[in-house]
Structures are given as C-alpha cells and as structure tokens.
Design an enzyme around this catalytic site. Sequence first.
Site, PDB file in Angstrom:
ATOM      1  N   SER A  62       0.821  -1.205   0.000  1.00 22.79           N
ATOM      2  CA  SER A  62       0.000   0.000   0.000  1.00 22.79           C
ATOM      3  C   SER A  62       0.859   1.261   0.000  1.00 22.79           C
ATOM      4  O   SER A  62       2.013   1.246   0.426  1.00 22.79           O
ATOM      5  CB  SER A  62      -0.909   0.017   1.225  1.00 22.79           C
ATOM      6  OG  SER A  62      -1.726  -1.127   1.249  1.00 22.79           O
TER       7      SER A  62
HETATM    8  N1  SAH Z   1      -0.096  -5.512   4.200  1.00 21.59           N
HETATM    9  C1  SAH Z   1       0.548  -5.729   2.923  1.00 21.59           C
HETATM   10  C2  SAH Z   1      -0.364  -5.350   1.767  1.00 21.59           C
HETATM   11  C3  SAH Z   1      -0.654  -6.551   0.997  1.00 21.59           C
HETATM   12  S1  SAH Z   1      -1.865  -6.454  -0.269  1.00 21.59           S
HETATM   13  C4  SAH Z   1       1.881  -5.035   2.841  1.00 21.59           C
HETATM   14  O1  SAH Z   1       2.225  -4.270   3.752  1.00 21.59           O
HETATM   15  O2  SAH Z   1       2.619  -5.260   1.871  1.00 21.59           O
HETATM   16  C5  SAH Z   1      -3.068  -7.566   0.389  1.00 21.59           C
HETATM   17  C6  SAH Z   1      -2.636  -8.969   0.660  1.00 21.59           C
HETATM   18  O3  SAH Z   1      -3.769  -9.677   1.146  1.00 21.59           O
HETATM   19  C7  SAH Z   1      -2.151  -9.751  -0.553  1.00 21.59           C
HETATM   20  O4  SAH Z   1      -0.872 -10.233  -0.303  1.00 21.59           O
HETATM   21  C8  SAH Z   1      -3.166 -10.883  -0.692  1.00 21.59           C
HETATM   22  O5  SAH Z   1      -2.600 -12.095  -1.148  1.00 21.59           O
HETATM   23  C9  SAH Z   1      -3.664 -11.012   0.721  1.00 21.59           C
HETATM   24  N2  SAH Z   1      -4.954 -11.660   0.886  1.00 21.59           N
HETATM   25  C10 SAH Z   1      -6.057 -11.578   0.114  1.00 21.59           C
HETATM   26  N3  SAH Z   1      -7.052 -12.342   0.604  1.00 21.59           N
HETATM   27  C11 SAH Z   1      -6.556 -12.920   1.736  1.00 21.59           C
HETATM   28  C12 SAH Z   1      -7.092 -13.835   2.710  1.00 21.59           C
HETATM   29  N4  SAH Z   1      -8.340 -14.288   2.632  1.00 21.59           N
HETATM   30  N5  SAH Z   1      -6.307 -14.216   3.711  1.00 21.59           N
HETATM   31  C13 SAH Z   1      -5.035 -13.761   3.828  1.00 21.59           C
HETATM   32  N6  SAH Z   1      -4.473 -12.921   2.948  1.00 21.59           N
HETATM   33  C14 SAH Z   1      -5.224 -12.501   1.915  1.00 21.59           C
END
Ligand code: SAH
Length: 214
Positions: A62
Amino acid sequence: MNEYTNLREQMVATQLEGRDIANHKVLQAMRTVPRHRFVDRSLWSQAYDDRPLPIGQGQTISQPYMVALMTQCLQLSGDERVLEIGTGSGYQAAILAEIVREVFTVERIPELSQQASTLLEDLDYRNIRFEVADGTLGWEKFSPYGRILVTAGAPDIPTSLLQQLNDPGKMAIPMGGAYYQDLMVIKKEGKKVKKRHVCGCTFVHLVGEQGWKQ
Ligand code: SAH
C-alpha cells in the site's frame, strides 16, 4: 545519513505530517522501517513515492500514507496483540511490530508469506508470527486480539474476525465494491458494534470463504 534515510524523512514530512498523520508512534515507525527492502531491488528508488507498488503475485504494497492512516486509526497504546490479514510484503506488519507487543499476520499466498518472514527475520523483528491460511477466518488459536487490521478489500466484515476481536477492541478494514472501498473503523464495545467511515480507498481483493470468491 544514507540515501534511503533521506528519502524516508522526506516521505514522512511531506506525505504524512503534511497531511493528517500526527500520531508520534506511527510517525516514528514510518521513519524507522526501511520500506525499500520490501519491494524488488529494481523498485528501490521508487519505494518512498506517494503510491502503492507491485510486490508480485498480482498484489501490492500500500501507499505509505494509507499504511500510516490505517495504523493511526487503530489508536495503539503499545501493549496490544494485533492480527493483520494480508501479510503481502510484510511492510505493514513491520510498522505494527515497531509499535505493539505482538503481531500475528495471515497471508493466503505461501510465496509472499515465506518471503516476508525471511525478510522480517533478516531485519531482526522477533515479535511477528506468520501463518498461511484464509484470513477471512481469522487466526483462532491466538484470539482474541485487541486490534485487527485487514489490508485487502472485503465485501463485508467477516464474522470470524468480529468474533476474534477482543471486547473492547478495534478493527480497521477496507469494505465495499470490487473496485472501490471505504476504509472503516469498527469498534466493539459490550454488545455494541460501531462503524466509522474514514475515507475512500482502493485495495486488492480479500479472497476467501468470508470474502470475495476467486
Ligand atoms: N499488508 C501488505 C499489503 C498486501 S496487499 C503489505 O504491507 O505489503 C493484500 C494482501 O492480502 C495480498 O498479499 C493478498 O494475497 C492477501 N490476501 C487476500 N485475501 C486474503 C485472505 N483471505 N487471507 C489472507 N491474505 C489474503
């Protein structure tokens, strides 16, 4: 000061303090965590720009402001155990780990979880636990959590997460349509659940049993 420390200071001054991020713990964490390390080396020079960046597997880290805003919304004292859904690069987990006692982070894509845990170990974080699973179901084993942070966009609040939230407790979650969501802060207190709208936002999908279907 090295090049990245400089870029990080500028990021904090213009993108965070220059907007509405005033919480000292949040600002200090954003000054400390080396954001460039969480993206591919080819993107290091862009790591402190005012935008999200790709982290592989179709996912993104993000925008710095959004990370700071979500963290600020949780109103952390420092004692908390926090559940994060969506480990991704591990950047948000590191920001949380700078501030709170313990972070539990769940990611559905094994490669991302593995990469993040290797990096965070390398950076010497000792208060983060990783799990590969469907985070819409939370992480029951260590519940309840004083705070929950969902970093992917959900169609609705997953009931498992609400159940695993401590009473009193707070959760920040982007919710709404597939292309545009509202960042909401959910406050659980006694029998009451209050929702507060923070701002509009765009996140990748929360995919799972209590999220979007594939
Ligand atoms: N917090 C992260 C942002 C990641 S983007 C950072 O600081 O980089 C969102 C993430 O959520 C992705 O990696 C995606 O694979 C994950 N995601 C989506 N659905 C999910 C679920 N049901 N359980 C766990 N992770 C999930």
